[in-house]
Design a protein around this motif. Structure first.
Motif, PDB file in Angstrom:
ATOM      1  N   PRO A  24       0.825  -1.214   0.000  1.00  0.00           N
ATOM      2  CA  PRO A  24       0.000   0.000   0.000  1.00  0.00           C
ATOM      3  C   PRO A  24       0.859   1.264   0.000  1.00  0.00           C
ATOM      4  N   LYS A  25       0.506   2.222  -0.849  1.00  0.00           N
ATOM      5  CA  LYS A  25       1.244   3.480  -0.912  1.00  0.00           C
ATOM      6  C   LYS A  25       0.784   4.442   0.169  1.00  0.00           C
ATOM      7  N   GLY A  26      -0.523   4.486   0.394  1.00  0.00           N
ATOM      8  CA  GLY A  26      -1.079   5.468   1.306  1.00  0.00           C
ATOM      9  C   GLY A  26      -1.351   6.776   0.581  1.00  0.00           C
ATOM     10  N   ALA A  27      -2.414   7.433   0.957  1.00  0.00           N
ATOM     11  CA  ALA A  27      -2.795   8.697   0.323  1.00  0.00           C
ATOM     12  C   ALA A  27      -1.845   9.814   0.743  1.00  0.00           C
ATOM     13  N   LEU A  28      -1.518  10.703  -0.209  1.00  0.00           N
ATOM     14  CA  LEU A  28      -0.694  11.873   0.074  1.00  0.00           C
ATOM     15  C   LEU A  28      -1.619  12.983   0.569  1.00  0.00           C
ATOM     16  N   LYS A  29      -1.569  13.263   1.862  1.00  0.00           N
ATOM     17  CA  LYS A  29      -2.489  14.219   2.484  1.00  0.00           C
ATOM     18  C   LYS A  29      -1.766  15.526   2.802  1.00  0.00           C
ATOM     19  N   GLN A  30      -2.472  16.645   2.657  1.00  0.00           N
ATOM     20  CA  GLN A  30      -1.876  17.943   2.952  1.00  0.00           C
ATOM     21  C   GLN A  30      -1.519  18.089   4.429  1.00  0.00           C
ATOM     22  N   SER A  31      -2.162  17.301   5.273  1.00  0.00           N
ATOM     23  CA  SER A  31      -1.838  17.346   6.706  1.00  0.00           C
ATOM     24  C   SER A  31      -0.445  16.792   6.987  1.00  0.00           C
ATOM     25  N   ASP A  32       0.177  16.165   5.987  1.00  0.00           N
ATOM     26  CA  ASP A  32       1.509  15.585   6.149  1.00  0.00           C
ATOM     27  C   ASP A  32       2.621  16.461   5.581  1.00  0.00           C
ATOM     28  N   TRP A  33       2.327  17.722   5.258  1.00  0.00           N
ATOM     29  CA  TRP A  33       3.355  18.626   4.764  1.00  0.00           C
ATOM     30  C   TRP A  33       4.595  18.584   5.663  1.00  0.00           C
ATOM     31  N   ASN A  34       5.769  18.539   5.067  1.00  0.00           N
ATOM     32  CA  ASN A  34       7.024  18.530   5.823  1.00  0.00           C
ATOM     33  C   ASN A  34       7.499  19.977   6.008  1.00  0.00           C
ATOM     34  N   LEU A  35       6.881  20.677   6.933  1.00  0.00           N
ATOM     35  CA  LEU A  35       7.144  22.105   7.129  1.00  0.00           C
ATOM     36  C   LEU A  35       8.576  22.388   7.568  1.00  0.00           C
ATOM     37  N   SER A  36       9.249  21.418   8.157  1.00  0.00           N
ATOM     38  CA  SER A  36      10.615  21.632   8.642  1.00  0.00           C
ATOM     39  C   SER A  36      11.592  21.939   7.517  1.00  0.00           C
ATOM     40  N   LEU A  37      11.259  21.555   6.283  1.00  0.00           N
ATOM     41  CA  LEU A  37      12.166  21.798   5.159  1.00  0.00           C
ATOM     42  C   LEU A  37      12.398  23.286   4.926  1.00  0.00           C
ATOM     43  N   LYS A  38      11.448  24.123   5.287  1.00  0.00           N
ATOM     44  CA  LYS A  38      11.557  25.557   5.018  1.00  0.00           C
ATOM     45  C   LYS A  38      12.657  26.209   5.851  1.00  0.00           C
ATOM     46  N   ASN A  39      13.098  25.521   6.909  1.00  0.00           N
ATOM     47  CA  ASN A  39      14.124  26.076   7.793  1.00  0.00           C
ATOM     48  C   ASN A  39      15.440  25.300   7.723  1.00  0.00           C
TER      49      ASN A  39
END
Length: 259
Positions: A24-39
């Motif tokens: 199973p791949k799993g759905a790509l959900k916006q709640s899983d955004w990797n916000l740490s990348l911005k810093n």
């Protein structure tokens, strides 16, 4: 004895292939955004490991945001009903097939779309405004020439009506294999360099000049460290600093980053 060994090997290979197809791949959900990348900065080890080759929710580590899928999800198939590709599944596979189709739909503008080898698909940031500061990671070999297709290359119209990155910050990322899944390696990723670039506003390929980057604890630009990058387990992160504005939409897209 030899026949038994051959049978075991064949069964093992067949089982691995079947298991990979049904994973199973799993759905790509916006709640899983990797916000740490911005810093992130040079020297950082990314807090989330990348489970490669599955897509879906496993790609969530690769972007700080992505646009939600447009339109309606694909209709559920019935057993032995053929899909648009002429494929069909029996009653034992149909639930997996329908879930896989749905999960694939959720990836419409996900990070994996910027290194899928197709210029008519694209990663699109998912925040309000022009997406300044948003980040996407692509899996490439930084020892070889790297190129980018900036904007939405699906057509000249989609390219013109949407934003294209102008000034970007490029991060060089080294992947360390820390495990193995059925489809490929799992990576711990460390940022080992960065560089600012200005892209041309063209609907086509252009090179990414990675010949120099700002190394950790080094206040000047130098050549890529061949020891650090001797393996091909490398990635590039692109952060949007400014854009060429689209004629209609504020969405900023990248169609492809690849060798």
């Amino acid at each position: 004895m030899k026949k038994s060994i051959i049978c075991i090997l064949i069964l093992s290979l067949f089982s691995s292939f079947t298991f990979a197809q049904l994973w199973p791949k799993g759905a790509l959900k916006q709640s899983d955004w990797n916000l740490s990348l911005k810093n992130m900065k040079v020297g950082d080890v990314l807090e989330k490991e990348y489970i490669s080759c599955f897509g879906g929710e496993n790609d969530a580590v690769l972007a700080s945001s992505w646009l939600a899928a447009e339109g309606n999800p694909p209709k559920k198939l019935q057993p032995y009903e053929k899909d648009e590709n002429g494929d069909s599944w029996d009653e034992y596979e149909i639930d997996w097939a329908n879930q896989y189709r749905y999960d694939t739909w959720t990836e419409m503008y996900g990070p994996g779309k910027c290194f899928d080898g197709k210029t008519d698909t694209a990663w699109c940031e998912g925040v309000e405004g022009d997406g300044i500061g948003e980040v996407v990671i692509a899996w490439v070999d930084v020892k070889r020439p790297v190129r980018i297709w900036s904007g939405f290359g699906k057509s000249q119209k989609t390219w013109e009506t949407n934003n294209r990155p102008k000034d970007i910050k490029v991060f060089i990322i080294q992947g360390e294999i820390v495990g193995q899944s059925v489809n490929g390696p799992n990576y711990k990723m460390k940022v080992i360099g960065e560089k600012k670039l200005t892209l041309k506003d063209i609907n086509g390929w252009q090179p990414l000049d990675l010949g120099e980057y700002n190394e950790i604890d080094v206040g000047y630009y130098k050549k890529l460290d061949s020891y650090e990058l001797q393996k091909s387990n490398t990635f590039i992160a692109v952060q949007i600093l400014s854009v060429y504005p689209g004629t209609k939409y504020k969405d900023t897209l990248i169609s492809e980053i690849s060798n």
